[in-house]
Scaffold this motif. Sequence first.
Motif, PDB file in Angstrom:
ATOM      1  N   UNK A 147      18.797  43.367  15.765  1.00 10.41           N
ATOM      2  CA  UNK A 147      18.527  43.853  14.412  1.00 10.41           C
ATOM      3  C   UNK A 147      19.099  45.250  14.211  1.00 10.41           C
ATOM      4  N   UNK A 148      18.935  46.130  15.201  1.00  8.03           N
ATOM      5  CA  UNK A 148      19.488  47.489  15.098  1.00  8.03           C
ATOM      6  C   UNK A 148      20.998  47.432  14.906  1.00  8.03           C
ATOM      7  N   UNK A 149      21.665  46.594  15.695  1.00  5.36           N
ATOM      8  CA  UNK A 149      23.120  46.511  15.584  1.00  5.36           C
ATOM      9  C   UNK A 149      23.556  45.926  14.246  1.00  5.36           C
ATOM     10  N   UNK A 150      22.829  44.935  13.754  1.00  3.27           N
ATOM     11  CA  UNK A 150      23.198  44.347  12.468  1.00  3.27           C
ATOM     12  C   UNK A 150      22.953  45.317  11.318  1.00  3.27           C
ATOM     13  N   UNK A 151      21.886  46.086  11.395  1.00  2.00           N
ATOM     14  CA  UNK A 151      21.644  47.107  10.374  1.00  2.00           C
ATOM     15  C   UNK A 151      22.714  48.193  10.419  1.00  2.00           C
ATOM     16  N   UNK A 152      23.340  48.351  11.590  1.00  2.00           N
ATOM     17  CA  UNK A 152      24.450  49.296  11.711  1.00  2.00           C
ATOM     18  C   UNK A 152      25.770  48.658  11.293  1.00  2.00           C
ATOM     19  N   UNK A 153      25.718  47.421  10.819  1.00  6.14           N
ATOM     20  CA  UNK A 153      26.898  46.779  10.266  1.00  6.14           C
ATOM     21  C   UNK A 153      27.544  45.712  11.117  1.00  6.14           C
ATOM     22  N   UNK A 154      26.992  45.425  12.305  1.00 10.67           N
ATOM     23  CA  UNK A 154      27.625  44.427  13.176  1.00 10.67           C
ATOM     24  C   UNK A 154      27.661  43.056  12.512  1.00 10.67           C
ATOM     25  N   UNK A 155      28.826  42.432  12.519  1.00 10.95           N
ATOM     26  CA  UNK A 155      29.013  41.091  11.973  1.00 10.95           C
ATOM     27  C   UNK A 155      29.185  40.050  13.077  1.00 10.95           C
ATOM     28  N   UNK A 156      29.365  40.535  14.297  1.00  7.92           N
ATOM     29  CA  UNK A 156      29.530  39.685  15.480  1.00  7.92           C
ATOM     30  C   UNK A 156      28.864  40.386  16.651  1.00  7.92           C
ATOM     31  N   UNK A 157      28.066  39.635  17.421  1.00  4.38           N
ATOM     32  CA  UNK A 157      27.452  40.159  18.637  1.00  4.38           C
ATOM     33  C   UNK A 157      28.126  39.522  19.848  1.00  4.38           C
ATOM     34  N   UNK A 158      28.644  40.366  20.743  1.00  4.37           N
ATOM     35  CA  UNK A 158      29.208  39.907  22.004  1.00  4.37           C
ATOM     36  C   UNK A 158      28.156  40.113  23.080  1.00  4.37           C
ATOM     37  N   UNK A 159      27.763  39.047  23.769  1.00  5.75           N
ATOM     38  CA  UNK A 159      26.610  39.104  24.667  1.00  5.75           C
ATOM     39  C   UNK A 159      27.010  38.680  26.075  1.00  5.75           C
ATOM     40  N   UNK A 160      26.907  39.605  27.021  1.00  2.99           N
ATOM     41  CA  UNK A 160      27.027  39.288  28.437  1.00  2.99           C
ATOM     42  C   UNK A 160      25.621  38.994  28.936  1.00  2.99           C
ATOM     43  N   UNK A 161      25.252  37.718  28.979  1.00  2.00           N
ATOM     44  CA  UNK A 161      23.867  37.368  29.261  1.00  2.00           C
ATOM     45  C   UNK A 161      23.750  36.289  30.311  1.00  2.00           C
ATOM     46  N   UNK A 162      22.566  35.688  30.363  1.00  2.91           N
ATOM     47  CA  UNK A 162      22.321  34.551  31.250  1.00  2.91           C
ATOM     48  C   UNK A 162      21.144  33.764  30.700  1.00  2.91           C
ATOM     49  N   UNK A 163      21.136  32.463  30.971  1.00  3.98           N
ATOM     50  CA  UNK A 163      20.041  31.583  30.587  1.00  3.98           C
ATOM     51  C   UNK A 163      19.306  31.123  31.835  1.00  3.98           C
ATOM     52  N   UNK A 164      17.994  31.141  31.765  1.00  3.14           N
ATOM     53  CA  UNK A 164      17.187  30.570  32.834  1.00  3.14           C
ATOM     54  C   UNK A 164      17.439  29.063  32.869  1.00  3.14           C
ATOM     55  N   UNK A 165      17.779  28.544  34.034  1.00  2.00           N
ATOM     56  CA  UNK A 165      18.109  27.133  34.141  1.00  2.00           C
ATOM     57  C   UNK A 165      16.979  26.200  33.737  1.00  2.00           C
ATOM     58  N   UNK A 166      15.712  26.674  33.772  1.00  2.00           N
ATOM     59  CA  UNK A 166      14.586  25.813  33.427  1.00  2.00           C
ATOM     60  C   UNK A 166      14.193  25.911  31.963  1.00  2.00           C
ATOM     61  N   UNK A 167      14.785  26.848  31.229  1.00  2.00           N
ATOM     62  CA  UNK A 167      14.376  27.076  29.846  1.00  2.00           C
ATOM     63  C   UNK A 167      15.559  26.967  28.880  1.00  2.00           C
ATOM     64  N   UNK A 168      16.565  26.190  29.243  1.00  2.00           N
ATOM     65  CA  UNK A 168      17.798  26.211  28.466  1.00  2.00           C
ATOM     66  C   UNK A 168      17.602  25.730  27.031  1.00  2.00           C
ATOM     67  N   UNK A 169      16.812  24.695  26.819  1.00  2.00           N
ATOM     68  CA  UNK A 169      16.649  24.166  25.464  1.00  2.00           C
ATOM     69  C   UNK A 169      16.033  25.217  24.538  1.00  2.00           C
ATOM     70  N   UNK A 170      14.981  25.892  25.024  1.00  2.21           N
ATOM     71  CA  UNK A 170      14.341  26.912  24.200  1.00  2.21           C
ATOM     72  C   UNK A 170      15.272  28.085  23.954  1.00  2.21           C
ATOM     73  N   UNK A 171      16.024  28.490  24.970  1.00  2.00           N
ATOM     74  CA  UNK A 171      16.911  29.633  24.807  1.00  2.00           C
ATOM     75  C   UNK A 171      18.122  29.276  23.949  1.00  2.00           C
ATOM     76  N   UNK A 172      18.572  28.039  24.020  1.00  2.00           N
ATOM     77  CA  UNK A 172      19.641  27.599  23.117  1.00  2.00           C
ATOM     78  C   UNK A 172      19.190  27.753  21.677  1.00  2.00           C
ATOM     79  N   UNK A 173      17.960  27.314  21.394  1.00  2.00           N
ATOM     80  CA  UNK A 173      17.429  27.452  20.038  1.00  2.00           C
ATOM     81  C   UNK A 173      17.331  28.921  19.642  1.00  2.00           C
TER      82      UNK A 173
END
Length: 262
Positions: A147-173
């Motif tokens: 939200x902070x980045x979007x309020x600063x004008x970001x139109x695209x978020x680049x995310x270096x992240x990871x998903x927990x292998x057991x929670x992929x469906x929830x994190x996809x949503x």
Amino acid sequence: MTIFVAQHARRANPEATAAAVLDDLDSRVSDDASFVVLPENAFTTGDQVRALPQQLRERCLERLTALARTRGAYVLTGSWPEQRPDGELTQVARLLDPSGSVCAQMERPILPDGTTGTGDDFPVVQTPYGRVGVLLGPDFWLVEPPRIQCLAGAELLLVAGSLDGTQQAAQRAAVWGIATINTVAVAFAGSLSERCGGGSAVAMPEGFAAEAGTREGIIEAPWDAANIQHLREPDLRFQQTLWFGLWARRTELYSDLTAQVS
């Protein structure tokens, strides 16, 4: 304009992982690339977090810099552990511009359990393709940083992240939810391991433009900042789009809200 997102399984050692990722990027990323995104712990092997050897770090950064220059693209290097002078490990991610220079850098602590900690700096970079926010690790899953980045004008978020292998469906949503509620495009990169469940994707408010699931490789999706700008236009009668109602905020009320809960 195109976004490329890398998702690769971890090999037997960091050198083998780096070779597989970097060779694939060299062969798959085209001259149409605007952005290339790698995941958190991009070249780490196994679930135990160790600092990458200095020579390997330098070689990886050199090749990613060459990729940025030859493709004329912004490259989010993903993160890798580096050892600070005090001996502590920290995750470091860099955004390279098309000249190969570092235009944004993020550092996050590595916690005792090996996971990445959160921070309070959330850079937004002006590019010829629009304003871009850079996020590392668990900051993406919190309400405030996107939200902070979007309020600063970001139109695209680049995310270096990871998903927990057991929670992929929830994190996809959640990836799609973050794109929708912030009216922003999200390029999320994750890796594949016993602990990390892949899930790399490019999400728009309207839905996913590309998804990797648990497949290894590089996905790509078109990018048009004008679409996000259109969805954010004031439209109080909701004749053109429903997203303005999610994006619109009266930021002058924020201090009153925080004062009430303090």
